[in-house]
Design an enzyme around this catalytic site. Structure first.
Site, mmCIF file in Angstrom:
data_model
loop_
_atom_site.group_PDB
_atom_site.id
_atom_site.type_symbol
_atom_site.label_atom_id
_atom_site.label_comp_id
_atom_site.label_asym_id
_atom_site.label_seq_id
_atom_site.Cartn_x
_atom_site.Cartn_y
_atom_site.Cartn_z
ATOM 1 N N CYS A 1 25.440 -36.268 -8.944
ATOM 2 C CA CYS A 1 24.591 -36.654 -7.699
ATOM 3 C C CYS A 1 24.428 -38.072 -7.303
ATOM 4 C CB CYS A 1 23.142 -36.077 -8.165
ATOM 5 S SG CYS A 1 23.097 -34.383 -8.607
ATOM 6 N N GLU B 1 15.114 -33.528 -8.415
ATOM 7 C CA GLU B 1 16.248 -34.636 -8.076
ATOM 8 C C GLU B 1 17.457 -33.801 -7.529
ATOM 9 O OE1 GLU B 1 19.681 -35.518 -8.421
ATOM 10 O OE2 GLU B 1 19.950 -35.966 -10.721
#
Length: 474
Positions: A283, A249
């Site tokens: 993120c 990720e």
């Protein structure tokens, strides 16, 4: 292991995980810059020893079966809840995020919630062919040892996203925390290990050499990493030596598209938290906002009104919901990108300069209007409390801009639901939210597109990602 976890205060937690005086490295409070404790710095040799212990413990953990592992994980979640306040306070000091709002207490609560979901989500064998002649079933087996390399922005929650499914599927886990948030993660592991069998979950705090060794270690069968795209590429290269499975990720630069006809005031609060949760250090936060010309000024002003009423400061003060940047490097990135946007004609609506009255690493929530693609603040991931707001006239142009970068973690579309869904289908991102941004759910798969990584987390798909598929044919 014990059946009932001890409730520890913050001092006791620190004593369990800190390096002795004179050893390790000093850790300071992100807001005040005052010392908190000393984080251990482990070597590659200590990592190798930890992996060997985890490998030896894995067959026994796997042999417990899903039901017993799940029951233990439920008790681990209870232990986290019992120690939630000291964990949240340590996290607030080390990472910088406030206790309240969608921050430290929220993050610790998410840890126990994700553990309980992973423990209780069924993953049954799937019959893939049964035609009277052939009977084939798809099963999922433990991989072995999982190496989990975590970030500093949501260190506990993202750590659990890696740990919980891995444990549920019968793997043991070796965790490397970020060097910026080592104590918080080791404290969480210490709480969990009051319940878990020995060596099922081991924390190893080290530098980049330790991280690289996890990626290339011959006894680690799966690597889970959340962090920058550059580091993710290095992990891919290192893992080629042992063909470890990967879940990555990586970085994002999430676009939001506001369609014509929206009620700016109605969406402003959700836009704000989509962009500035964890002071923008997320993120999948909203990092560039494309707004149709017909509602542009209304959206800018509605967002500014939310900014002006949202308190920032020391995270241990109960009224604050925004904190400092976690580290100097990130502070400088945000400051430099904002300054560059101003040089390129950006209009500062709120913020725009360091909040030195609050402390060394505080940067106020900054809205920058009248910028466009090609400016650093738009094209690069700022990972902080600064949002560029870009005007558009044609939705095709906004979609092209949203898709124009080689990242695709998340995105959002704001407007009438059916029209927004049509636009969402055209966006290249792992998740596209409608009239919200960044929300995650333990049963909804989550993963990236393009350079934002690959592999899915959460729910049934997340369990499958930390397991080896096996066909039993006959």
């Amino acid at each position: 292991m014990s059946e009932i976890a001890t409730v520890l205060d913050e001092v006791a937690l620190l004593e369990r995980v800190s390096a002795p005086a004179g050893e390790g490295r000093e850790v300071v409070d992100a807001a005040t810059r005052e010392p908190i404790g000393r984080a251990p710095v482990h070597t590659v040799e200590e990592l190798d020893a930890a992996v060997a212990r985890a490998k030896a413990a894995q067959p026994g953990w796997d042999a417990l079966g899903h039901a017993e592992r799940s029951a233990l994980m439920m008790r681990v979640a209870d232990a986290i809840d019992a120690n939630a306040e000291p964990l949240a306070r340590l996290l607030s000091r080390e990472q910088g995020k406030p206790l309240n709002g969608p921050n430290a207490r929220f993050e610790v609560g998410a840890c126990s919630a994700w553990l309980r979901t992973a423990a209780s989500t069924p993953l049954e064998p799937e019959v893939v062919v049964d035609d009277g002649e052939t009977h084939a079933e798809l099963h999922y087996r433990a991989i072995g040892v999982v190496g989990a390399i975590g970030p500093w922005n949501w260190p506990l929650m993202i750590g659990i996203w890696q740990i919980a499914p891995a444990l549920r599927m019968g793997n043991t886990v070796v965790v490397k925390p970020s060097g910026y948030t080592t104590l918080s993660v080791l404290a969480l592991i210490a709480v969990m290990n009051q319940v878990l069998p020995e060596d099922v979950l081991i924390g190893v705090a080290g530098d980049r050499e330790v991280g690289a060794r996890i990626a290339s270690h011959p006894d680690i069968g799966k690597v889970m990493f959340t962090g920058s795209t550059a580091t993710g590429r290095s992990i891919v290269e290192s893992s080629a030596k042992n063909l470890a499975r990967l879940t990555l990720e990586l970085g994002g630069n999430d676009a939001g598209i506001v369609l014509p006809g929206v009620d700016a005031t109605a969406i402003a609060q959700d836009l704000f938290w989509g962009a500035f949760i964890n002071t923008g250090q997320t993120c999948a936060a909203l990092k560039r906002l494309y707004v149709h010309d017909s509602v542009y000024e209304e959206v800018v002003e509605a967002l500014a009104a939310v900014v002006r009423q949202t308190p920032m400061g020391n995270g241990l003060d109960e009224q604050n919901v925004l904190g400092p940047l976690q580290n100097h490097a990130q502070f400088e990135i945000v400051r430099d990108l904002v300054d560059d946007a101003v040089r390129h004609g950006g209009r500062i609506v709120t913020g725009g300069a360091p909040a030195t009255d609050l402390g060394e690493l505080f940067y106020p929530v900054t809205l920058v209007a009248d910028v466009g693609d090609g400016v650093g603040l738009v094209d690069e991931e700022q990972f902080g409390p600064a949002l560029p707001i870009i005007r558009y006239n044609d939705v095709d142009d906004a979609v092209a801009s949203a898709n124009g970068l080689d990242v695709g973690l998340g995105a959002s579309v704001w407007g009438e639901r059916e029209e927004a869904r049509k636009v969402a289908a055209r966006i290249e991102a792992g998740t596209v939210w409608i009239n919200s941004h960044g929300g995650v759910h333990p049963m909804i798969p989550f993963g990236g597109h393009k350079s934002s990584g690959y592999g899915l987390e959460f729910g049934v798909e997340g369990l499958k990602s930390v397991a080896v598929p096996q066909i039993i044919n006959g």
